[in-house]
Design an enzyme around this catalytic site. Sequence first.
Site, PDB file in Angstrom:
ATOM      1  N   ASP A  12      -1.344   1.477  10.170  1.00 46.91           N
ATOM      2  CA  ASP A  12      -1.249   0.202  10.889  1.00 46.91           C
ATOM      3  C   ASP A  12      -0.912  -0.932   9.922  1.00 46.91           C
ATOM      4  O   ASP A  12      -1.303  -0.895   8.756  1.00 46.91           O
ATOM      5  CB  ASP A  12      -2.600  -0.073  11.567  1.00 46.91           C
ATOM      6  N   GLY A  13      -0.197  -1.922  10.415  1.00 45.57           N
ATOM      7  CA  GLY A  13       0.036  -3.133   9.630  1.00 45.57           C
ATOM      8  C   GLY A  13       1.466  -3.347   9.163  1.00 45.57           C
ATOM      9  O   GLY A  13       1.726  -4.276   8.397  1.00 45.57           O
ATOM     10  N   ASN A  14       2.392  -2.532   9.637  1.00 44.86           N
ATOM     11  CA  ASN A  14       3.797  -2.722   9.231  1.00 44.86           C
ATOM     12  C   ASN A  14       4.310  -4.100   9.649  1.00 44.86           C
ATOM     13  O   ASN A  14       5.013  -4.771   8.898  1.00 44.86           O
ATOM     14  CB  ASN A  14       4.698  -1.670   9.882  1.00 44.86           C
ATOM     15  N   TRP A  17       2.799  -6.850   7.541  1.00 46.12           N
ATOM     16  CA  TRP A  17       3.381  -6.790   6.183  1.00 46.12           C
ATOM     17  C   TRP A  17       4.707  -7.549   6.175  1.00 46.12           C
ATOM     18  O   TRP A  17       4.978  -8.336   5.257  1.00 46.12           O
ATOM     19  CB  TRP A  17       3.602  -5.326   5.794  1.00 46.12           C
ATOM     20  N   SER A  57       2.568   6.336  19.578  1.00 47.40           N
ATOM     21  CA  SER A  57       1.564   6.657  20.596  1.00 47.40           C
ATOM     22  C   SER A  57       2.156   6.564  22.005  1.00 47.40           C
ATOM     23  O   SER A  57       3.235   5.999  22.208  1.00 47.40           O
ATOM     24  CB  SER A  57       0.384   5.690  20.487  1.00 47.40           C
ATOM     25  N   ASN A  60       2.845   3.054  22.643  1.00 46.80           N
ATOM     26  CA  ASN A  60       3.885   2.329  21.892  1.00 46.80           C
ATOM     27  C   ASN A  60       5.170   2.100  22.698  1.00 46.80           C
ATOM     28  O   ASN A  60       6.012   1.280  22.319  1.00 46.80           O
ATOM     29  CB  ASN A  60       4.231   3.042  20.574  1.00 46.80           C
ATOM     30  N   ARG A 172      -7.885   4.394   8.671  1.00 42.19           N
ATOM     31  CA  ARG A 172      -7.050   3.415   9.373  1.00 42.19           C
ATOM     32  C   ARG A 172      -6.802   2.244   8.440  1.00 42.19           C
ATOM     33  O   ARG A 172      -7.736   1.713   7.841  1.00 42.19           O
ATOM     34  CB  ARG A 172      -7.701   2.921  10.663  1.00 42.19           C
ATOM     35  N   SER A 180      -7.937   3.695  18.869  1.00 37.82           N
ATOM     36  CA  SER A 180      -6.653   3.570  19.570  1.00 37.82           C
ATOM     37  C   SER A 180      -6.130   4.890  20.141  1.00 37.82           C
ATOM     38  O   SER A 180      -4.965   5.246  19.953  1.00 37.82           O
ATOM     39  CB  SER A 180      -5.608   2.955  18.632  1.00 37.82           C
TER      40      SER A 180
HETATM   41  C1  FPP Z   1       1.811   0.180  13.018  1.00 39.16           C
HETATM   42  O1  FPP Z   1       2.322  -1.045  12.578  1.00 39.16           O
HETATM   43  C2  FPP Z   1       2.757   1.250  12.850  1.00 39.16           C
HETATM   44  C3  FPP Z   1       3.422   1.885  13.870  1.00 39.16           C
HETATM   45  C4  FPP Z   1       3.245   1.558  15.289  1.00 39.16           C
HETATM   46  C5  FPP Z   1       4.359   2.945  13.620  1.00 39.16           C
HETATM   47  C6  FPP Z   1       4.123   3.800  12.408  1.00 39.16           C
HETATM   48  C7  FPP Z   1       5.424   4.360  12.060  1.00 39.16           C
HETATM   49  C8  FPP Z   1       5.941   4.499  10.826  1.00 39.16           C
HETATM   50  C9  FPP Z   1       5.188   4.211   9.573  1.00 39.16           C
HETATM   51  C10 FPP Z   1       7.341   4.966  10.635  1.00 39.16           C
HETATM   52  C11 FPP Z   1       7.768   6.224  11.309  1.00 39.16           C
HETATM   53  C12 FPP Z   1       6.905   7.386  11.037  1.00 39.16           C
HETATM   54  C13 FPP Z   1       7.240   8.522  10.354  1.00 39.16           C
HETATM   55  C14 FPP Z   1       6.274   9.653  10.296  1.00 39.16           C
HETATM   56  C15 FPP Z   1       8.510   8.679   9.663  1.00 39.16           C
HETATM   57  P1  FPP Z   1       2.364  -2.264  13.601  1.00 39.16           P
HETATM   58  O2  FPP Z   1       3.783  -2.477  13.975  1.00 39.16           O
HETATM   59  O3  FPP Z   1       1.425  -2.030  14.720  1.00 39.16           O
HETATM   60  O4  FPP Z   1       1.848  -3.410  12.659  1.00 39.16           O
HETATM   61  P2  FPP Z   1       1.106  -4.743  13.105  1.00 39.16           P
HETATM   62  O5  FPP Z   1      -0.185  -4.315  13.749  1.00 39.16           O
HETATM   63  O6  FPP Z   1       0.909  -5.428  11.795  1.00 39.16           O
HETATM   64  O7  FPP Z   1       2.039  -5.471  14.025  1.00 39.16           O
END
Ligand code: FPP
Length: 224
Positions: A12-14, A17, A57, A60, A172, A180
């Site tokens: 979580d956290g992309n 970031w 998920s 998502n 997490r 979640s």
């Molecule tokens: C949460 O960050 C991350 C996701 C919903 C997706 C995770 C997917 C990847 C890391 C890439 C694809 C996976 C693979 C296995 C190649 P968020 O967008 O919810 O972050 P936020 O809560 O800061 O908005």
Amino acid sequence: MSKARHVAIIMDGNGRWAKKRHLPRVVGHERGVEAVRKLVRAAREMGLEALTLYAFSTENWRRPEDEVSALMGLLKRYILADLEEFVANNVRLRIIGDYSILASDIVALLDDALARTAGNNGTTLVVALNYGSQDEIARAATRAAAKGPITPETIEAELDTAGLPALDLLIRTSGEVRLSNFLLWQAAYTEMVFTDVLWPDFTPAHLEAALAEFAQRERRYGGR
Ligand code: FPP
């Protein structure tokens, strides 16, 4: 002291970031894939039996269409780029969740990757795709009921994770403290580590630290 065999991660956290850097969310996801790549290599090198990653998920799908398609594109590119490495390094791929509803090119790519790594017996990389734990349990219970009495054991045997080692540790990232809809059944006696690190910043050293914390915990499974 015990060694974890199976670790799962809610990555979580992309988005946060990227936001902190005034970058588009998709850049956060791209950097998230880089973190995945390094972590899968590290998991293999440290001899972890199974690493389960929550990539997409059942909830998502509610994200904007361009973000959903960016995530699907990243998944596709990751598998395409790293499949030979999995094959060469004895990594077995598994998918949990109903991936059959994804785009047909991704389904075909995943089926090929599953088949090509099916004979491997090193680290199992488990990718959760269109995964929701409640959906998984409902599907498992339906199959179990068709075969006979429903018990915890007959349901467990039908879960998408059947045959994997018991889930030892769930991590997490990003400071959120909730499950979640991830591995609800499997987490009954799982140890949990929550860290404020945002997923793109998560490194193999963070995994080592979580494993060290796990090794210090006393697990009683309801006994004493
Ligand atoms: C949460 O960050 C991350 C996701 C919903 C997706 C995770 C997917 C990847 C890391 C890439 C694809 C996976 C693979 C296995 C190649 P968020 O967008 O919810 O972050 P936020 O809560 O800061 O908005």
